[in-house]
Scaffold this motif. Sequence first.
Motif, short mmCIF file in Angstrom:
data_model
loop_
_atom_site.label_atom_id
_atom_site.label_comp_id
_atom_site.label_asym_id
_atom_site.label_seq_id
_atom_site.Cartn_x
_atom_site.Cartn_y
_atom_site.Cartn_z
N LEU A 114 -8.28 -3.30 12.86
CA LEU A 114 -7.48 -4.29 13.58
C LEU A 114 -6.06 -4.21 13.06
O LEU A 114 -5.83 -3.82 11.91
CB LEU A 114 -8.02 -5.71 13.31
CG LEU A 114 -9.37 -6.06 13.93
CD1 LEU A 114 -9.90 -7.36 13.32
CD2 LEU A 114 -9.24 -6.20 15.45
N ARG A 121 -1.49 -4.48 9.74
CA ARG A 121 -1.30 -3.04 9.56
C ARG A 121 -0.87 -2.42 10.89
O ARG A 121 -1.57 -2.56 11.90
CB ARG A 121 -2.59 -2.37 9.10
CG ARG A 121 -3.17 -3.01 7.83
CD ARG A 121 -3.06 -2.13 6.61
NE ARG A 121 -3.34 -2.92 5.42
CZ ARG A 121 -4.19 -2.59 4.46
NH1 ARG A 121 -4.86 -1.46 4.54
NH2 ARG A 121 -4.37 -3.38 3.41
N SER A 155 -0.88 -6.77 2.47
CA SER A 155 -1.78 -7.19 1.40
C SER A 155 -1.07 -8.20 0.53
O SER A 155 0.14 -8.10 0.32
CB SER A 155 -2.15 -5.96 0.55
OG SER A 155 -2.59 -6.35 -0.73
N GLU A 184 0.81 -1.21 0.00
CA GLU A 184 0.00 0.00 0.00
C GLU A 184 0.85 1.26 0.00
O GLU A 184 0.33 2.37 -0.11
CB GLU A 184 -0.96 -0.01 1.19
CG GLU A 184 -2.02 -1.11 1.12
CD GLU A 184 -2.76 -1.13 -0.23
OE1 GLU A 184 -3.30 -0.10 -0.60
OE2 GLU A 184 -2.74 -2.17 -0.90
N GLU A 196 -8.55 -11.26 -1.60
CA GLU A 196 -8.13 -10.40 -2.71
C GLU A 196 -8.14 -11.15 -4.04
O GLU A 196 -7.20 -11.89 -4.34
CB GLU A 196 -6.73 -9.85 -2.44
CG GLU A 196 -6.67 -8.94 -1.23
CD GLU A 196 -5.29 -8.34 -1.04
OE1 GLU A 196 -5.06 -7.22 -1.52
OE2 GLU A 196 -4.45 -9.00 -0.41
N GLY A 210 -12.21 -6.89 3.47
CA GLY A 210 -11.81 -7.22 4.83
C GLY A 210 -12.84 -8.17 5.43
O GLY A 210 -14.02 -7.84 5.53
N GLN A 264 -1.76 -8.49 -2.60
CA GLN A 264 -2.09 -8.07 -3.97
C GLN A 264 -0.93 -8.15 -4.96
O GLN A 264 -1.09 -8.68 -6.07
CB GLN A 264 -2.63 -6.64 -3.94
CG GLN A 264 -2.94 -6.11 -5.33
CD GLN A 264 -3.05 -4.60 -5.34
OE1 GLN A 264 -3.59 -4.03 -4.42
NE2 GLN A 264 -2.53 -3.97 -6.38
N GLU A 274 -16.37 1.82 4.33
CA GLU A 274 -15.62 1.08 3.31
C GLU A 274 -15.49 -0.39 3.69
O GLU A 274 -15.00 -0.73 4.76
CB GLU A 274 -14.23 1.68 3.14
CG GLU A 274 -13.47 1.01 2.00
CD GLU A 274 -11.96 1.19 2.08
OE1 GLU A 274 -11.50 2.26 2.48
OE2 GLU A 274 -11.25 0.21 1.75
N ILE A 275 -15.94 -1.23 2.78
CA ILE A 275 -15.87 -2.67 3.05
C ILE A 275 -14.94 -3.34 2.03
O ILE A 275 -14.29 -4.34 2.32
CB ILE A 275 -17.30 -3.25 3.06
CG1 ILE A 275 -17.36 -4.65 3.63
CG2 ILE A 275 -17.96 -3.21 1.70
CD1 ILE A 275 -18.75 -5.08 4.01
N ARG A 334 -5.21 -1.87 -12.25
CA ARG A 334 -3.79 -1.63 -11.95
C ARG A 334 -3.10 -0.92 -13.11
O ARG A 334 -3.47 -1.11 -14.28
CB ARG A 334 -3.07 -2.96 -11.67
CG ARG A 334 -3.85 -3.98 -10.86
CD ARG A 334 -4.33 -3.44 -9.53
NE ARG A 334 -4.91 -4.53 -8.71
CZ ARG A 334 -5.58 -4.34 -7.60
NH1 ARG A 334 -5.83 -3.12 -7.15
NH2 ARG A 334 -6.05 -5.37 -6.90
O1 4AD Z 1 -8.40 -0.65 0.88
P1 4AD Z 1 -7.31 -1.60 1.28
O2 4AD Z 1 -6.14 -1.05 2.01
O3 4AD Z 1 -6.88 -2.30 -0.06
C1 4AD Z 1 -5.82 -3.14 -0.23
O4 4AD Z 1 -5.14 -3.61 0.63
C2 4AD Z 1 -5.67 -3.55 -1.68
N1 4AD Z 1 -4.34 -4.14 -1.82
C3 4AD Z 1 -6.76 -4.50 -2.05
C4 4AD Z 1 -6.68 -4.96 -3.48
O5 4AD Z 1 -6.98 -4.20 -4.36
N2 4AD Z 1 -6.28 -6.22 -3.69
O6 4AD Z 1 -7.94 -2.76 2.16
C5 4AD Z 1 -8.95 -3.57 1.64
C6 4AD Z 1 -10.02 -3.85 2.69
C7 4AD Z 1 -10.74 -2.60 3.18
O7 4AD Z 1 -11.78 -2.24 2.30
C8 4AD Z 1 -11.28 -3.07 4.51
O8 4AD Z 1 -12.43 -3.86 4.35
C9 4AD Z 1 -10.16 -3.97 5.00
O9 4AD Z 1 -9.42 -4.39 3.87
N3 4AD Z 1 -9.26 -3.28 5.94
C10 4AD Z 1 -9.25 -3.47 7.26
N4 4AD Z 1 -10.01 -4.25 8.05
C11 4AD Z 1 -9.74 -4.24 9.37
N5 4AD Z 1 -8.77 -3.52 9.96
C12 4AD Z 1 -7.96 -2.72 9.21
N6 4AD Z 1 -6.97 -2.03 9.77
C13 4AD Z 1 -8.20 -2.67 7.79
N7 4AD Z 1 -7.61 -2.02 6.76
C14 4AD Z 1 -8.26 -2.41 5.65
#
Ligand code: 4AD
Length: 463
Positions: free
Chosen positions: A241, A231, A208, A168, A248, A434, A210, A386-387, A393
């Motif tokens: 969390l 994270r 991630s 990220e 993904e 998530g 990804q 946000e879910i 890409r």
């Molecule tokens: O939006 P995020 O950061 O996206 C990614 O990590 C991309 N690499 C995803 C991708 O395109 N393959 O995180 C994706 C989802 C968020 O929408 C949320 O649902 C969850 O991960 N999320 C968390 N859930 C719980 N605790 C946290 N600290 C979270 N951070 C993100």
Amino acid sequence: MLKPGDYIRDILRSEPGKSVTARGWIKTRRDSKGVHFLQLSDGSCFRDLQVVIPEGSVADDVLHEATTGASVEVSGELVPSPAAGQRVELQARALTVVGPADAKSYPLQKKGHSFEFLREIAHLRPRTNTFGAVFRVRSALSFAIHSFFHERGFVYVHTPIITASDCEGAGAMFGVTTLDLQNLPRLAEGKVDYARDFFGKPAYLTVSGQLEGEIFALALGNVYTFGPTFRAENSNTPRHLAEFWMIEPEMAFCDLADDMELAEDFLKYVIGYVLDQCGPDLEFFNERIDKSVLATLEHVVTSPFERITYTEAVRLLEQAGKNWEFPVHWGADLQSEHERYLTEEKFRRPVIVTDYPREIKAFYMRMNDDGKTVRAMDVLAPRIGEIIGGSQREERTDVLRERIRAQNLNEDAYWWYLELRKYGSVPHAGFGLGLERMLMYLTGMKNIRDVVPFARTPGSAEF
Ligand code: 4AD
């Protein structure tokens, strides 16, 4: 071991007259004149099995140990139950206490406990009605996720947990080291000498899967990962969390429109599955946690998601006539209050917001022709915000390299990611869901710490 047929779930569906043996933990015990009642749970379903022990049918010393919290094995015959809500109950013939419980100190007494208190006893909370239901739904949801992708021919890929690259680009990573923190090896200029660390360079827990998912998408077409992510952001909120599970998918030959369609189909599928398979658990959440859970889920499965661009979203928020805590202007990230307005007041359903300003999104997202926005999409859900976060890409080497530099990332660490664009690059896209955010949505639970078996948050890693 409990086998299908022995579960209390199966016993409760059996006909009166059948001889059965049940094993589980006593939730409550009630004694009346000439008869004792136990509520027995083995976690297989929301409902308990009522065990009836007529006076004299079990030795007094055994009965004495059959207290709340004890584990027991009971054999007997199913009889029609006069109690409301259950067809059968177990008339005990034999009872063995497998493991007695210190009844005086057992923390789960009949009275209700706060979720805060139950977090402190996370080793016992799965035995409560609420947490038994949460973790059964978590299991069903996980299964639904795999079956959705399996039915569509996606390949399940295990991406690494230890990594050297920051997906990220936000720098919120936990370091992994075997260096002695009290006695760090240093280079002449005083920096830590990571060449002497386990991996020979700095390493982290992944935020991630990804980037590695992209490697596999550019070979196997449609793939997905489903694993723990970490994270190190200091976000002490009910939605964050430090360790959570993420799903993904990553698809080759795919643009943002296809990506959004898959995300919408995916959410509808898994919600439909859980509605179908977890009826009694969801009814409990609907009754005791949030009265809108079932209606919301049923509505989401049948209604199309709204799609708007970030620029439109900002315009709607500016026109909303609200006194926002976080001011709205083009370029600022959407905050929880803005997401809730869009999903709960304006559209009353999930909303997919696309094409965010490049400054507030990750380096890997495809640049739009306007040079200002990127092909990002966030799925916002009522109550949760946000879910899902996803994007098309950047598949062009030169643009990608420029973005890595602009965000001050170490270009060398992404050499293989850049090289994927050199050999048979294709438009590709994906997203991340998530798991715990989804579970909050399904159950109505308000705090993310209550949908994960053992919460890892700033200052807390017990169990
Ligand atoms: O939006 P995020 O950061 O996206 C990614 O990590 C991309 N690499 C995803 C991708 O395109 N393959 O995180 C994706 C989802 C968020 O929408 C949320 O649902 C969850 O991960 N999320 C968390 N859930 C719980 N605790 C946290 N600290 C979270 N951070 C993100």
